[in-house]
Design a protein around this motif. Structure first.
Motif, PDB file in Angstrom:
ATOM      1  N   VAL A   1       0.719  -0.981  -0.014  1.00 48.29           N
ATOM      2  CA  VAL A   1       0.081   0.039   0.019  1.00 48.29           C
ATOM      3  C   VAL A   1       0.937   1.343   0.017  1.00 48.29           C
ATOM      4  O   VAL A   1       0.509   2.298  -0.633  1.00 48.29           O
ATOM      5  N   GLU A   2       1.796   1.345   0.889  1.00 48.00           N
ATOM      6  CA  GLU A   2       2.590   2.574   0.887  1.00 48.00           C
ATOM      7  C   GLU A   2       3.455   2.779  -0.246  1.00 48.00           C
ATOM      8  O   GLU A   2       3.468   3.847  -0.854  1.00 48.00           O
ATOM      9  N   ARG A   3       4.021   1.877  -0.871  1.00 50.08           N
ATOM     10  CA  ARG A   3       4.884   1.976  -2.186  1.00 50.08           C
ATOM     11  C   ARG A   3       4.092   2.339  -3.065  1.00 50.08           C
ATOM     12  O   ARG A   3       4.426   3.301  -3.918  1.00 50.08           O
ATOM     13  N   LYS A   4       2.803   1.805  -3.452  1.00 50.67           N
ATOM     14  CA  LYS A   4       2.158   1.980  -4.566  1.00 50.67           C
ATOM     15  C   LYS A   4       1.576   3.407  -4.393  1.00 50.67           C
ATOM     16  O   LYS A   4       1.302   4.119  -5.398  1.00 50.67           O
ATOM     17  N   LEU A   5       1.031   3.621  -3.313  1.00 50.31           N
ATOM     18  CA  LEU A   5       0.401   5.214  -2.988  1.00 50.31           C
ATOM     19  C   LEU A   5       1.443   6.220  -3.398  1.00 50.31           C
ATOM     20  O   LEU A   5       1.255   7.191  -3.922  1.00 50.31           O
ATOM     21  N   ARG A   6       2.779   5.963  -2.855  1.00 49.71           N
ATOM     22  CA  ARG A   6       4.014   6.787  -3.017  1.00 49.71           C
ATOM     23  C   ARG A   6       4.009   7.081  -4.620  1.00 49.71           C
ATOM     24  O   ARG A   6       4.213   8.278  -5.105  1.00 49.71           O
ATOM     25  N   GLU A   7       4.172   5.857  -5.379  1.00 49.51           N
ATOM     26  CA  GLU A   7       4.291   6.275  -6.702  1.00 49.51           C
ATOM     27  C   GLU A   7       3.068   6.780  -7.404  1.00 49.51           C
ATOM     28  O   GLU A   7       3.719   7.701  -8.385  1.00 49.51           O
ATOM     29  N   LEU A   8       2.188   6.750  -7.265  1.00 49.55           N
ATOM     30  CA  LEU A   8       1.009   7.486  -7.587  1.00 49.55           C
ATOM     31  C   LEU A   8       1.046   8.957  -7.254  1.00 49.55           C
ATOM     32  O   LEU A   8       0.477   9.834  -8.154  1.00 49.55           O
ATOM     33  N   LEU A   9       1.382   9.355  -5.930  1.00 48.48           N
ATOM     34  CA  LEU A   9       1.561  10.710  -5.670  1.00 48.48           C
ATOM     35  C   LEU A   9       2.451  11.391  -6.405  1.00 48.48           C
ATOM     36  O   LEU A   9       2.513  12.573  -6.499  1.00 48.48           O
ATOM     37  N   LEU A  10       3.538  10.625  -6.932  1.00 49.47           N
ATOM     38  CA  LEU A  10       4.713  11.300  -7.508  1.00 49.47           C
ATOM     39  C   LEU A  10       4.518  11.122  -9.106  1.00 49.47           C
ATOM     40  O   LEU A  10       5.626  11.753  -9.797  1.00 49.47           O
ATOM     41  N   ALA A  11       3.316  10.523  -9.504  1.00 50.28           N
ATOM     42  CA  ALA A  11       3.285  10.272 -10.912  1.00 50.28           C
ATOM     43  C   ALA A  11       2.964  11.278 -11.536  1.00 50.28           C
ATOM     44  O   ALA A  11       2.335  12.485 -10.945  1.00 50.28           O
ATOM     45  N   ASP A  12       3.069  11.650 -12.841  1.00 51.31           N
ATOM     46  CA  ASP A  12       2.551  12.656 -13.513  1.00 51.31           C
ATOM     47  C   ASP A  12       1.161  12.666 -13.972  1.00 51.31           C
ATOM     48  O   ASP A  12       0.312  11.575 -13.834  1.00 51.31           O
ATOM     49  N   ALA A  13       0.558  13.953 -13.780  1.00 52.93           N
ATOM     50  CA  ALA A  13      -1.179  13.983 -13.862  1.00 52.93           C
ATOM     51  C   ALA A  13      -1.560  13.208 -15.114  1.00 52.93           C
ATOM     52  O   ALA A  13      -2.644  12.625 -15.066  1.00 52.93           O
ATOM     53  N   ALA A  14      -0.946  13.311 -16.174  1.00 49.35           N
ATOM     54  CA  ALA A  14      -1.301  12.635 -17.481  1.00 49.35           C
ATOM     55  C   ALA A  14      -1.230  11.072 -17.222  1.00 49.35           C
ATOM     56  O   ALA A  14      -2.279  10.366 -18.036  1.00 49.35           O
ATOM     57  N   ASP A  15      -0.427  10.465 -16.565  1.00 49.37           N
ATOM     58  CA  ASP A  15      -0.424   8.929 -16.115  1.00 49.37           C
ATOM     59  C   ASP A  15      -1.408   8.918 -15.339  1.00 49.37           C
ATOM     60  O   ASP A  15      -2.218   7.523 -15.671  1.00 49.37           O
ATOM     61  N   LEU A  16      -1.778   9.408 -14.456  1.00 50.32           N
ATOM     62  CA  LEU A  16      -2.997   9.342 -13.355  1.00 50.32           C
ATOM     63  C   LEU A  16      -4.191   9.360 -14.367  1.00 50.32           C
ATOM     64  O   LEU A  16      -4.888   8.537 -14.182  1.00 50.32           O
ATOM     65  N   SER A  17      -4.437  10.306 -15.128  1.00 55.02           N
ATOM     66  CA  SER A  17      -5.496  10.474 -15.937  1.00 55.02           C
ATOM     67  C   SER A  17      -5.771   9.301 -16.942  1.00 55.02           C
ATOM     68  O   SER A  17      -6.871   8.694 -17.176  1.00 55.02           O
ATOM     69  N   ALA A  18      -4.793   8.827 -17.575  1.00 50.03           N
ATOM     70  CA  ALA A  18      -4.931   7.834 -18.410  1.00 50.03           C
ATOM     71  C   ALA A  18      -5.279   6.536 -17.719  1.00 50.03           C
ATOM     72  O   ALA A  18      -5.880   5.530 -18.184  1.00 50.03           O
ATOM     73  N   GLN A  19      -4.586   6.072 -16.384  1.00 50.87           N
ATOM     74  CA  GLN A  19      -5.139   5.015 -15.738  1.00 50.87           C
ATOM     75  C   GLN A  19      -6.519   5.352 -15.475  1.00 50.87           C
ATOM     76  O   GLN A  19      -7.506   4.195 -15.500  1.00 50.87           O
ATOM     77  N   ALA A  20      -7.133   6.374 -14.843  1.00 51.03           N
ATOM     78  CA  ALA A  20      -8.518   6.600 -14.503  1.00 51.03           C
ATOM     79  C   ALA A  20      -9.380   6.373 -15.741  1.00 51.03           C
ATOM     80  O   ALA A  20     -10.447   5.820 -15.488  1.00 51.03           O
ATOM     81  N   ALA A  21      -8.719   6.658 -17.053  1.00 51.76           N
ATOM     82  CA  ALA A  21      -9.755   6.635 -18.098  1.00 51.76           C
ATOM     83  C   ALA A  21      -9.789   4.929 -18.273  1.00 51.76           C
ATOM     84  O   ALA A  21     -10.831   4.437 -18.695  1.00 51.76           O
ATOM     85  N   ARG A  22      -8.851   4.188 -18.041  1.00 51.22           N
ATOM     86  CA  ARG A  22      -8.900   2.731 -18.276  1.00 51.22           C
ATOM     87  C   ARG A  22      -9.902   1.865 -17.347  1.00 51.22           C
ATOM     88  O   ARG A  22     -10.654   1.242 -17.536  1.00 51.22           O
ATOM     89  N   GLY A  23      -9.785   2.704 -15.916  1.00 55.48           N
ATOM     90  CA  GLY A  23     -10.870   2.053 -14.957  1.00 55.48           C
ATOM     91  C   GLY A  23     -12.402   2.604 -15.518  1.00 55.48           C
ATOM     92  O   GLY A  23     -13.132   1.463 -15.273  1.00 55.48           O
ATOM     93  N   GLN A  24     -12.457   3.708 -16.183  1.00 58.67           N
ATOM     94  CA  GLN A  24     -13.919   3.989 -16.532  1.00 58.67           C
ATOM     95  C   GLN A  24     -14.217   2.996 -17.545  1.00 58.67           C
ATOM     96  O   GLN A  24     -15.337   2.614 -17.797  1.00 58.67           O
ATOM     97  N   LYS A  25     -13.364   2.873 -18.557  1.00 58.01           N
ATOM     98  CA  LYS A  25     -13.707   1.848 -19.762  1.00 58.01           C
ATOM     99  C   LYS A  25     -13.905   0.698 -19.398  1.00 58.01           C
ATOM    100  O   LYS A  25     -15.065  -0.093 -19.876  1.00 58.01           O
ATOM    101  N   TRP A  26     -12.916  -0.026 -18.334  1.00 61.75           N
ATOM    102  CA  TRP A  26     -13.588  -1.422 -17.456  1.00 61.75           C
ATOM    103  C   TRP A  26     -15.062  -1.293 -17.150  1.00 61.75           C
ATOM    104  O   TRP A  26     -15.695  -2.244 -17.508  1.00 61.75           O
TER     105      TRP A  26
END
Length: 329
Positions: free
Chosen positions: A280-305
């Motif tokens: 949990v800690e490692r994955k959350l850290r990675e997302l907090l440091l990720a580019d906004a575009a990468d987060l948006s792309a992941q969110a879009a994949r979730g909506q598509k699913w």
């Protein structure tokens, strides 16, 4: 509806509580309605383990027999701990090396996992196998005493409620992290809190929102703001809240894993960030440091699913095809 839902305020065609309230013969009113429903429909779908006629000690045998003897079809859909066996789930934990909901179930429900509880689950499964034309469940996440050959569990999220606006990721404000557990111990809340405290100590800036026992309206309002959702970390499926989170355009961390739960559609692990309890800690850290575009792309994949696998139109069509197969046998 047997009782008001703790989180949702949906309207139902029949409110069994209201139907029998103040009645001198509540069981007769239920029995009359039950007979009318059976007579006027080609089949009945049971959701959960409760009997329509109220508390009984025959594990729904009378109702199931009544339905099938009149040539009506019967489908039983289980939703979680109504069929999940702590004993069987412990065996899965030993085999996979991953704790699951049953690991901590006894800490929240003292009778869970005892001999009587296991007996009830066995008989509940036996009744479904004996009478049902089809059984809907999650074969590993809700593992118990059902045989192989069950139908995959389905979500019925409203099509119109799946979002498409991901502009919240363009904001320069601190990212919003949401955790809304229905049962904190079973959902891994201690793990979440520890991760949040550790990351704050590192100096990472983010807004953490935790909701417990909140209304659906409150949760939905926070989901609309959330960039990241910490779901549950002892389950193998996303759950209703997980579907809601992805539909709202949040990046979701969860232990749901298609490599363990075969009833999940192939490619599901791309829709969320698969996160074991110790990650949990490692994955959350990675997302907090990720580019906004990468987060948006992941969110879009979730909506598509959600659109492809979890909306009402898709799941209703799958259920209709199942019922058609049953009728055409």
């Amino acid at each position: 509806m047997n009782a008001p839902h703790p989180f949702y305020a949906n309207a139902y065609d029949y409110d069994l509580v209201g139907l029998t309230q103040g009645s001198l013969f509540p069981s007769l009113k239920r029995a009359k309605l039950f007979g009318e429903l059976v007579a006027n429909h080609a089949g009945i779908i049971y959701l959960g383990q409760n009997a329509f006629l109220g508390a009984q000690d025959d594990f729904r045998e009378f109702e199931f027999r009544f339905i099938t003897e009149r040539g009506r079809h019967l489908v039983v859909m289980f939703t979680g701990s109504d069929i999940r066996s702590p004993e069987v789930m412990r065996e899965i934990e030993e085999r996979t090396g991953r704790p699951n909901i049953a690991t901590y179930l006894s800490a929240t429900a003292g009778s869970a996992g005892g001999r009587e509880h296991e007996r009830v689950l066995k008989v509940t499964a036996d009744r479904a196998v004996q009478y049902a034309d089809a059984i809907v469940t999650a074969s590993v996440d809700q593992a118990g005493y059902l045989p192989q050959g069950t139908e995959p569990f389905r979500y019925f999220f409203p099509d119109e409620d799946v979002g498409s606006d991901l502009s919240k990721f363009d904001s320069g404000s601190p990212r919003v992290v949401l955790h809304a557990p229905s049962s904190p111990i079973l959902k891994g809340t201690p793990l979440v809190r520890a991760a949040v405290d550790s990351l704050r100590a590192e100096g990472l800036e983010f807004e953490y929102v935790e909701l417990t026992g909140a209304s659906h309206e409150q949760v939905q309002a926070e989901l609309e703001r959330a960039h990241i959702v910490l779901n549950q970390f002892y389950a193998y499926v996303p759950g209703v809240f997980g579907v809601e989170a992805m539909a709202a355009g949040a990046v979701m961390l969860t232990s749901a894993d298609e490599n363990i739960e075969p009833d999940l559609p192939r490619g599901s692990n791309e829709a969320w960030v698969v996160t074991q309890h110790f990650e949990v800690e490692r994955k959350l850290r990675e997302l907090l440091l990720a580019d906004a575009a990468d987060l948006s792309a992941q969110a879009a994949r979730g909506q598509k699913w959600v659109r492809e696998h979890a909306v009402a139109s898709v799941s209703s069509q799958a259920m209709r095809e199942l019922l058609d197969r049953i009728e055409n046998r």
